[in-house]
Scaffold this motif. Structure first.
Motif, PDB file in Angstrom:
ATOM      1  N   ALA A   1     -12.970  -4.525  -7.497  1.00 42.58           N
ATOM      2  CA  ALA A   1     -12.562  -5.248  -6.295  1.00 42.58           C
ATOM      3  C   ALA A   1     -11.077  -5.070  -6.030  1.00 42.58           C
ATOM      4  CB  ALA A   1     -12.906  -6.740  -6.449  1.00 42.58           C
ATOM      5  N   GLY A   2     -10.267  -5.162  -7.076  1.00 49.13           N
ATOM      6  CA  GLY A   2      -8.821  -5.029  -6.912  1.00 49.13           C
ATOM      7  C   GLY A   2      -8.433  -3.655  -6.408  1.00 49.13           C
ATOM      8  N   PHE A   3      -8.939  -2.619  -7.071  1.00 48.57           N
ATOM      9  CA  PHE A   3      -8.598  -1.273  -6.632  1.00 48.57           C
ATOM     10  C   PHE A   3      -9.241  -0.949  -5.281  1.00 48.57           C
ATOM     11  CE2 PHE A   3      -7.906  -0.729 -11.263  1.00 48.57           C
ATOM     12  CZ  PHE A   3      -6.582  -0.332 -11.205  1.00 48.57           C
ATOM     13  N   GLY A   4     -10.407  -1.514  -5.009  1.00 47.80           N
ATOM     14  CA  GLY A   4     -11.022  -1.328  -3.696  1.00 47.80           C
ATOM     15  C   GLY A   4     -10.192  -1.970  -2.598  1.00 47.80           C
ATOM     16  N   PHE A   5      -9.605  -3.149  -2.900  1.00 50.56           N
ATOM     17  CA  PHE A   5      -8.749  -3.830  -1.925  1.00 50.56           C
ATOM     18  C   PHE A   5      -7.511  -2.991  -1.631  1.00 50.56           C
ATOM     19  CE2 PHE A   5      -5.275  -6.905  -1.082  1.00 50.56           C
ATOM     20  CZ  PHE A   5      -5.731  -7.382   0.146  1.00 50.56           C
ATOM     21  N   LEU A   6      -6.894  -2.449  -2.679  1.00 52.10           N
ATOM     22  CA  LEU A   6      -5.738  -1.575  -2.463  1.00 52.10           C
ATOM     23  C   LEU A   6      -6.119  -0.350  -1.652  1.00 52.10           C
ATOM     24  CD1 LEU A   6      -3.967  -1.666  -5.965  1.00 52.10           C
ATOM     25  CD2 LEU A   6      -3.219  -2.762  -3.849  1.00 52.10           C
ATOM     26  N   PHE A   7      -7.279   0.201  -1.937  1.00 51.18           N
ATOM     27  CA  PHE A   7      -7.750   1.357  -1.179  1.00 51.18           C
ATOM     28  C   PHE A   7      -7.978   0.997   0.286  1.00 51.18           C
ATOM     29  CE2 PHE A   7     -11.240   4.165   0.236  1.00 51.18           C
ATOM     30  CZ  PHE A   7     -10.600   5.389   0.102  1.00 51.18           C
ATOM     31  N   LEU A   8      -8.513  -0.199   0.534  1.00 49.95           N
ATOM     32  CA  LEU A   8      -8.735  -0.657   1.901  1.00 49.95           C
ATOM     33  C   LEU A   8      -7.411  -0.825   2.639  1.00 49.95           C
ATOM     34  CD1 LEU A   8     -10.682  -1.646   4.112  1.00 49.95           C
ATOM     35  CD2 LEU A   8     -10.510  -3.939   3.100  1.00 49.95           C
TER      36      LEU A   8
ATOM     37  N   ALA B   1      -4.679   0.758   2.084  1.00 48.32           N
ATOM     38  CA  ALA B   1      -4.172   2.105   2.367  1.00 48.32           C
ATOM     39  C   ALA B   1      -4.885   2.707   3.571  1.00 48.32           C
ATOM     40  CB  ALA B   1      -4.346   3.001   1.137  1.00 48.32           C
ATOM     41  N   LEU B   2      -6.213   2.477   3.671  1.00 50.05           N
ATOM     42  CA  LEU B   2      -6.959   2.994   4.817  1.00 50.05           C
ATOM     43  C   LEU B   2      -6.503   2.344   6.121  1.00 50.05           C
ATOM     44  CD1 LEU B   2     -10.639   3.259   3.490  1.00 50.05           C
ATOM     45  CD2 LEU B   2      -9.064   5.124   4.030  1.00 50.05           C
ATOM     46  N   ILE B   3      -6.280   1.016   6.090  1.00 47.18           N
ATOM     47  CA  ILE B   3      -5.824   0.307   7.294  1.00 47.18           C
ATOM     48  C   ILE B   3      -4.477   0.841   7.751  1.00 47.18           C
ATOM     49  CG2 ILE B   3      -5.042  -1.930   8.156  1.00 47.18           C
ATOM     50  CD1 ILE B   3      -7.165  -3.231   6.377  1.00 47.18           C
ATOM     51  N   CYS B   4      -3.569   1.030   6.788  1.00 45.14           N
ATOM     52  CA  CYS B   4      -2.237   1.541   7.120  1.00 45.14           C
ATOM     53  C   CYS B   4      -2.338   2.933   7.738  1.00 45.14           C
ATOM     54  CB  CYS B   4      -1.377   1.557   5.869  1.00 45.14           C
ATOM     55  SG  CYS B   4       0.338   2.035   6.167  1.00 45.14           S
ATOM     56  N   CYS B   5      -3.146   3.778   7.145  1.00 42.77           N
ATOM     57  CA  CYS B   5      -3.314   5.130   7.674  1.00 42.77           C
ATOM     58  C   CYS B   5      -3.966   5.105   9.059  1.00 42.77           C
ATOM     59  CB  CYS B   5      -4.155   5.975   6.711  1.00 42.77           C
ATOM     60  SG  CYS B   5      -3.339   6.331   5.148  1.00 42.77           S
ATOM     61  N   GLY B   6      -4.963   4.237   9.249  1.00 51.49           N
ATOM     62  CA  GLY B   6      -5.649   4.153  10.544  1.00 51.49           C
ATOM     63  C   GLY B   6      -4.731   3.700  11.656  1.00 51.49           C
ATOM     64  N   LEU B   7      -3.916   2.675  11.398  1.00 53.85           N
ATOM     65  CA  LEU B   7      -2.977   2.211  12.418  1.00 53.85           C
ATOM     66  C   LEU B   7      -1.945   3.281  12.748  1.00 53.85           C
ATOM     67  CD1 LEU B   7      -2.429  -1.479  11.234  1.00 53.85           C
ATOM     68  CD2 LEU B   7      -3.660  -0.720  13.263  1.00 53.85           C
TER      69      LEU B   7
ATOM     70  N   LEU C   1       3.782  -6.651   0.359  1.00 55.35           N
ATOM     71  CA  LEU C   1       3.778  -7.917  -0.384  1.00 55.35           C
ATOM     72  C   LEU C   1       2.469  -8.113  -1.142  1.00 55.35           C
ATOM     73  CD1 LEU C   1       5.468 -10.291   2.254  1.00 55.35           C
ATOM     74  CD2 LEU C   1       6.466  -9.368   0.148  1.00 55.35           C
ATOM     75  N   VAL C   2       1.358  -7.773  -0.474  1.00 50.77           N
ATOM     76  CA  VAL C   2       0.070  -7.908  -1.144  1.00 50.77           C
ATOM     77  C   VAL C   2      -0.017  -6.957  -2.343  1.00 50.77           C
ATOM     78  CG1 VAL C   2      -2.413  -7.592  -0.884  1.00 50.77           C
ATOM     79  CG2 VAL C   2      -1.104  -8.718   0.936  1.00 50.77           C
ATOM     80  N   SER C   3       0.402  -5.708  -2.125  1.00 47.70           N
ATOM     81  CA  SER C   3       0.350  -4.729  -3.215  1.00 47.70           C
ATOM     82  C   SER C   3       1.295  -5.106  -4.351  1.00 47.70           C
ATOM     83  CB  SER C   3       0.713  -3.326  -2.699  1.00 47.70           C
ATOM     84  OG  SER C   3      -0.173  -2.931  -1.674  1.00 47.70           O
ATOM     85  N   PHE C   4       2.495  -5.573  -4.008  1.00 44.17           N
ATOM     86  CA  PHE C   4       3.461  -5.982  -5.030  1.00 44.17           C
ATOM     87  C   PHE C   4       2.920  -7.153  -5.846  1.00 44.17           C
ATOM     88  CE2 PHE C   4       7.138  -8.495  -6.412  1.00 44.17           C
ATOM     89  CZ  PHE C   4       7.829  -7.529  -7.135  1.00 44.17           C
ATOM     90  N   SER C   5       2.328  -8.111  -5.142  1.00 44.04           N
ATOM     91  CA  SER C   5       1.727  -9.244  -5.852  1.00 44.04           C
ATOM     92  C   SER C   5       0.606  -8.784  -6.771  1.00 44.04           C
ATOM     93  CB  SER C   5       1.200 -10.268  -4.847  1.00 44.04           C
ATOM     94  OG  SER C   5       0.533 -11.329  -5.510  1.00 44.04           O
ATOM     95  N   PHE C   6      -0.185  -7.828  -6.292  1.00 43.33           N
ATOM     96  CA  PHE C   6      -1.284  -7.294  -7.103  1.00 43.33           C
ATOM     97  C   PHE C   6      -0.748  -6.569  -8.343  1.00 43.33           C
ATOM     98  CE2 PHE C   6      -4.337  -4.016  -8.224  1.00 43.33           C
ATOM     99  CZ  PHE C   6      -5.520  -4.730  -8.301  1.00 43.33           C
ATOM    100  N   VAL C   7       0.298  -5.726  -8.119  1.00 44.81           N
ATOM    101  CA  VAL C   7       0.872  -4.964  -9.225  1.00 44.81           C
ATOM    102  C   VAL C   7       1.507  -5.885 -10.261  1.00 44.81           C
ATOM    103  CG1 VAL C   7       2.684  -3.303  -9.838  1.00 44.81           C
ATOM    104  CG2 VAL C   7       1.197  -2.865  -7.883  1.00 44.81           C
ATOM    105  N   VAL C   8       2.168  -6.951  -9.794  1.00 47.12           N
ATOM    106  CA  VAL C   8       2.852  -7.866 -10.719  1.00 47.12           C
ATOM    107  C   VAL C   8       1.860  -8.737 -11.479  1.00 47.12           C
ATOM    108  CG1 VAL C   8       4.406  -9.853 -10.830  1.00 47.12           C
ATOM    109  CG2 VAL C   8       5.005  -7.870  -9.426  1.00 47.12           C
ATOM    110  N   ASN C   9       0.861  -9.247 -10.802  1.00 48.96           N
ATOM    111  CA  ASN C   9      -0.015 -10.236 -11.420  1.00 48.96           C
ATOM    112  C   ASN C   9      -1.220  -9.637 -12.145  1.00 48.96           C
ATOM    113  OD1 ASN C   9       1.499 -12.482 -10.469  1.00 48.96           O
ATOM    114  ND2 ASN C   9       0.591 -12.228  -8.442  1.00 48.96           N
ATOM    115  N   PHE C  10      -1.768  -8.551 -11.622  1.00 46.86           N
ATOM    116  CA  PHE C  10      -3.007  -8.031 -12.201  1.00 46.86           C
ATOM    117  C   PHE C  10      -2.826  -7.497 -13.620  1.00 46.86           C
ATOM    118  CE2 PHE C  10      -6.598  -5.155 -12.725  1.00 46.86           C
ATOM    119  CZ  PHE C  10      -7.627  -6.002 -12.337  1.00 46.86           C
ATOM    120  N   PRO C  11      -1.758  -6.698 -13.942  1.00 51.29           N
ATOM    121  CA  PRO C  11      -1.590  -6.274 -15.340  1.00 51.29           C
ATOM    122  C   PRO C  11      -1.489  -7.437 -16.314  1.00 51.29           C
ATOM    123  CG  PRO C  11      -0.196  -4.956 -13.900  1.00 51.29           C
ATOM    124  CD  PRO C  11      -0.752  -6.069 -13.068  1.00 51.29           C
ATOM    125  N   GLY C  12      -0.832  -8.516 -15.871  1.00 52.62           N
ATOM    126  CA  GLY C  12      -0.743  -9.687 -16.741  1.00 52.62           C
ATOM    127  C   GLY C  12      -2.099 -10.304 -17.002  1.00 52.62           C
TER     128      GLY C  12
END
Length: 572
Positions: free
Chosen positions: A9-16, A18-24, A161-172
């Motif tokens: 779910a986490g990596f899928g969210f990051l992938f999503l 990235a897709l949104i950013c590319c689409g816009l 911000l979402v990605s940074f929060s994910f990177v900071v919190n998920f490894p922990g």
């Protein structure tokens, strides 16, 4: 949710994201491209057509040539198909109407002047209309670009911000439970079984925490339930050790005494409380026996204890755990009974051997008398019998001599008469002794002994006996009409080497380590080649008693080389 699904779910969210950013990005880039394309395709082409018509119109003021008409009509046709702005169609239709009127006037310059001005006025209006459209579309494009930039900045900031929060919190989320588990395991390795993991998640970490807590609970129960059993086993082992007749002393890896039985306490002359827990070298400083046990490599010991002398053999066992020595056990076995039996055996052999020498000598003397012609003539059969008796008597005398020598060695009564002698003297005496045997078997002895060699310190008789024994064995195991090499040369340092090499059948490698053992005979030897098995053992004792060394080198089918060393005189 399991950790695997959370990771998905986490990596899928990051992938999503990235897709949104590319689409816009693609969407706004397409919009900007569309606006810019309209500007270039529509308005810019209209300006080009108007310019071409004006240039063609200005080429000849008196009339329109066929070339001018063709150029004007071609660009006018293109403009009619490129009407895009409001009001541009009316201007284009008016321009077409005025151009048709201009064509009908022919070459009348006065009438053409007015129509030319009207045509130019229409061309100018079309140009102004498209230039205004270009300015308007440019404003729209800038607005679109600014809107896209702002929107992309907001979206990218949010995604960052979402990605940074994910990177900071998920490894922990993954690392913190593992670190806590590692710390608890380290505590368990220190036998602290009261450790608990408080993982409240409903995933694998939660299951791991429950399993860990159950394990520590069981370990704690096992530790407590087995403590009494361990103490009982310890007591039983101590009882077994104390009941043994051998003295036993246990040391840890730092040489502290950890256990000792009653027999060892009696031999050492100290009580158990005065030994347990003490540093063994410190105790050895005030106790001669313990000092001998720790320092010397003496295997047999004579110890005075219980008002009598006893003999003990020392054995040191290393205690190894995971390829690491964690202590050692010293065992003193009482071999007094075996020592007494061995001494009795040695004395018996010495007595019997000594007593046999007299009758054997008498037999040899009688044989000499029988061989004398004055006693009487004998037929060939009688002579053969006498030769057989003489050979047996000589062999029996040799055996008794070897037994006497062995008895001297075992009882420690071996007497050595050291002196200074040249190696040639030892070689000459030995060659004379084996000359007859070598001639009978047609064996040639090749001697290499330099006259310039220094003198050696040795017992001449004992050393000559050793060399004779080696030569006799070499002749015995050599083929007829073969060669035995006798070489004397300088060895390492201050030693002289005597070597005897035969070219017989050799000795198998597995027997070389036992060749100097008492009573050992190499399997496969013939009756004529076998002896008592004492010769080489006695030779080893004689040489080592003179601070020398004796050894053998052999290969099956290549022959054997026996050699020994003696110390040379130091002043040479």
């Amino acid at each position: 949710m399991t950790i695997k699904n959370k990771l998905r779910a986490g990596f899928g969210f990051l992938f999503l994201l990235a897709l949104i950013c590319c689409g816009l990005s693609i969407y706004f880039l397409n919009r900007l491209s569309a606006v810019a394309g309209v500007i270039l395709k529509d308005n810019y082409e209209t300006l080009q057509y108007v310019k071409n018509i004006g240039n063609a119109l200005d080429q000849n003021e008196s009339g329109l040539s066929a070339k001018q008409e063709g150029l004007i009509e071609a660009n006018l046709l293109k403009q009619e198909h490129n009407v895009t702005e409001p009001g541009e169609q009316q201007l284009t239709d008016s321009l077409s109407s005025k151009y048709e009127q201009l064509k009908l006037l022919g070459h009348d310059a006065s009438k053409q002047s007015t129509l030319r001005l009207q045509v130019r006025k229409l061309l100018y209006d079309i140009m102004q209309l498209n230039m205004g459209a270009i300015e308007h579309k440019n404003v729209v494009a800038k607005g679109t670009a600014n809107s896209a930039t702002l929107l992309m900045a907001l979206i990218c900031s949010f995604l960052f911000l979402v990605s940074f929060s994910f990177v900071v919190n998920f490894p922990g989320y993954i690392a913190n439970p593992i670190r806590e588990l590692t710390e608890r395991i380290q505590e368990i390795s220190k036998r602290n079984y009261h450790q608990q993991l408080n993982f409240k998640s409903n995933d694998e970490f939660g299951d791991l925490g429950q399993a860990f807590n159950l394990m520590t609970h069981k370990l704690n129960e096992y530790e407590n339930s087995n403590l009494a059993s361990i103490l009982f086993e310890k007591k039983r082992i101590e009882t077994i050790i104390n009941s043994m007749h051998d003295a036993i002393i246990g040391l840890d890896e730092k040489s502290f005494i950890i256990f000792v039985n009653e027999v060892a306490c009696t031999l050492v002359g100290m009580t158990e409380p005065n030994l347990i827990g003490r540093y063994a070298p410190d105790v050895a400083m005030e106790n001669d026996l313990l000092r001998n046990l720790l320092v010397t490599d003496q295997i047999k010991m004579k110890i005075y204890a219980d008002n009598r002398e006893s003999f003990y053999s020392k054995e040191v066992l290393s205690v190894v755990s995971k390829d690491k020595v964690i202590g050692k056990v010293i065992i003193l076995k009482n071999i007094t009974e075996y020592q007494q039996l061995d001494e009795a055996k040695t004395n018996f052999i010495a007595t019997i051997s000594h007593e046999l020498k007299t009758p054997i000598s008498s037999i040899k003397m009688s044989l000499k008398l029988l061989e004398d012609a004055r006693i009487g003539d004998m037929n060939p059969e009688q002579k053969q019998l006498l030769e057989n008796i003489e050979d047996d008597a000589r062999r029996l005398l040799q055996i008794t001599g070897e037994l006497l020598d062995m008895a001297q060695v075992e009882t420690g009564k071996l007497q050595l008469n050291f002196g200074s002698t040249h190696p040639n003297n030892i070689v000459d005496y030995a060659l004379k002794a084996v000359k007859t045997t070598a001639e009978q078997k047609q064996v040639e002895i090749n001697v290499k002994c330099d006259d310039n060699l220094p003198e050696v310190r040795a017992d001449l008789d004992k050393t000559t006996w050793v060399l004779i024994n080696l030569l006799s064995n070499a002749i015995k195991y050599s083929h007829e009409k073969s060669v035995v090499d006798l070489e004397v040369k300088k060895y390492k340092g201050d030693e002289i080497e005597f070597s005897v090499t035969d070219h017989g059948q050799g000795i198998e490698n597995k027997y070389l380590s036992r060749i100097f053992e008492r009573y050992f005979k190499v399997p496969g030897a013939t009756v004529d080649q076998t002896g008592t098995g004492l010769g080489l053992a006695i030779a080893k004792d004689f040489i080592e008693a003179q601070s020398g060394k004796i050894a053998v080198e052999s290969e099956l089918g290549e022959g054997s080389k026996f050699y020994f060393t003696l110390k040379k005189i130091n002043n040479q």
